[in-house]
Design a protein around this motif. Structure first.
Motif, short mmCIF file in Angstrom:
data_model
loop_
_atom_site.label_atom_id
_atom_site.label_comp_id
_atom_site.label_asym_id
_atom_site.label_seq_id
_atom_site.Cartn_x
_atom_site.Cartn_y
_atom_site.Cartn_z
N ASP A 52 0.82 -1.21 0.00
CA ASP A 52 0.00 0.00 0.00
C ASP A 52 0.85 1.26 0.00
O ASP A 52 0.56 2.24 0.70
CB ASP A 52 -0.97 0.01 1.19
N TYR A 80 0.65 -3.26 -3.90
CA TYR A 80 -0.40 -3.76 -3.01
C TYR A 80 -0.36 -5.28 -3.05
O TYR A 80 0.46 -5.87 -3.78
CB TYR A 80 -1.78 -3.25 -3.45
N LYS A 137 -9.65 -4.51 -0.75
CA LYS A 137 -9.65 -4.31 0.70
C LYS A 137 -10.92 -4.84 1.36
O LYS A 137 -11.29 -4.40 2.44
CB LYS A 137 -9.48 -2.82 1.02
N GLU A 180 -11.20 -7.07 5.26
CA GLU A 180 -9.86 -6.88 5.80
C GLU A 180 -9.68 -7.49 7.18
O GLU A 180 -8.59 -7.93 7.53
CB GLU A 180 -9.52 -5.39 5.87
#
Length: 281
Positions: free
Chosen positions: A33, A52, A121, A124
């Motif tokens: 990220d 990512y 995401k 998560e």
């Protein structure tokens, strides 16, 4: 002469300015990220993009384009000419990248968090995702980072399949051997004949100095565990521990007892033989 001196000074200041703007001191596996730059090519252009983790592909680089740094330190971007996104799967290695400072995001016309990242995401905080991310980071030898995910998963469900041994792997990696021993003994109550769990326990016990305990576990594995994958490695770890201690008597006893496993594996046979020779000197 003064003009030459002025030019050289200018170039020196520019070089220092560029170095201070971006520092190539981060590993790829530390870059989840993050907007990063790779080393410049022969034209002075830095490839840059966003790293990512894709649940299926692992570490992934979304290539945005290149940029150059002008004499004032400003980033001058050139967006890639390919339409859509250009994604590259990354293999963990020792190459270093630079994190792009937030102060340069506007110059590069990028947002701190790309809009598309939200699709990666989801869930998560689910235990499955936490476990998978911990497993990945352990595989990249980033064990401290792995623990961040695995310990969160442990709070949700300590009984999640494979979680205890993955935690133990992190603890062993970080030299926290007693923690590994404690959690592996719990894991083995449910799966006493799991080869990998026993392997991690033998390793932890040897590093913790409990060599008789390690021997006892190893003997049980030799006799009762059907999966023989780690037998030579288990035997070697105990032998190496005696070698490090210069405990010749127990070294020779274990060498004789585990000889069939040590001598049948070409990874460990020459190492075991060399240790035996050195202890005789």
């Amino acid at each position: 002469m003064n003009k030459i001196f002025t030019l050289l000074s200018f170039l020196f200041v520019f070089h220092i300015s560029a170095q201070n703007t971006i520092q190539f001191d981060k590993k790829i596996v530390q870059s989840e990220d993050k907007w990063v730059a790779f080393s410049a090519d022969s034209t002075g252009a830095y490839p840059y993009g966003f790293i990512y983790i894709d649940a299926q592909a692992g570490l992934t680089f979304d290539w945005e384009g290149t940029f150059k740094i002008d004499p004032t330190g400003k980033f001058i971007p050139k967006r890639r000419e390919i339409d859509g996104q250009m994604k590259v799967r990354l293999q963990p290695n020792n190459n270093l990248v630079a994190f792009i400072p937030e102060s340069k995001f506007e110059e590069l016309h990028i947002d701190k968090v790309p809009d598309w990242l939200k699709f990666y995401k989801t869930d998560e905080e689910s235990i499955k995702r936490l476990y998978n991310w911990g497993y990945m980071y352990n595989g990249w030898n980033e064990c401290q980072k792995a623990l961040e995910f695995l310990e969160k998963a442990q709070k949700i469900d300590p009984e999640y399949k494979g979680l205890r041994v993955e935690l133990a792997y992190s603890y062993n990696c970080l030299n926290q051997y007693q923690k590994a021993v404690d959690i592996l003994k719990v894991a083995l109550k449910k799966e006493p004949l799991d080869a990998y769990t026993n392997k991690e326990l033998i390793y932890a016990e040897t590093k913790n100095g409990n060599l008789q305990d390690a021997e006892n576990v190893c003997r049980k594995v030799f006799k009762e565990v059907a999966d023989k994958t780690y037998n030579a490695e288990n035997a070697y770890n105990i032998l190496q521990a005696y070698y490090i201690k210069k405990d010749i008597k127990n070294f020779n006893n274990w060498f004789a007892e585990a000889n069939s496993y040590l001598m049948s594996d070409q990874r460990f046979k020459p190492l075991a033989e060399q240790m035996k020779v050195e202890l005789k000197q």
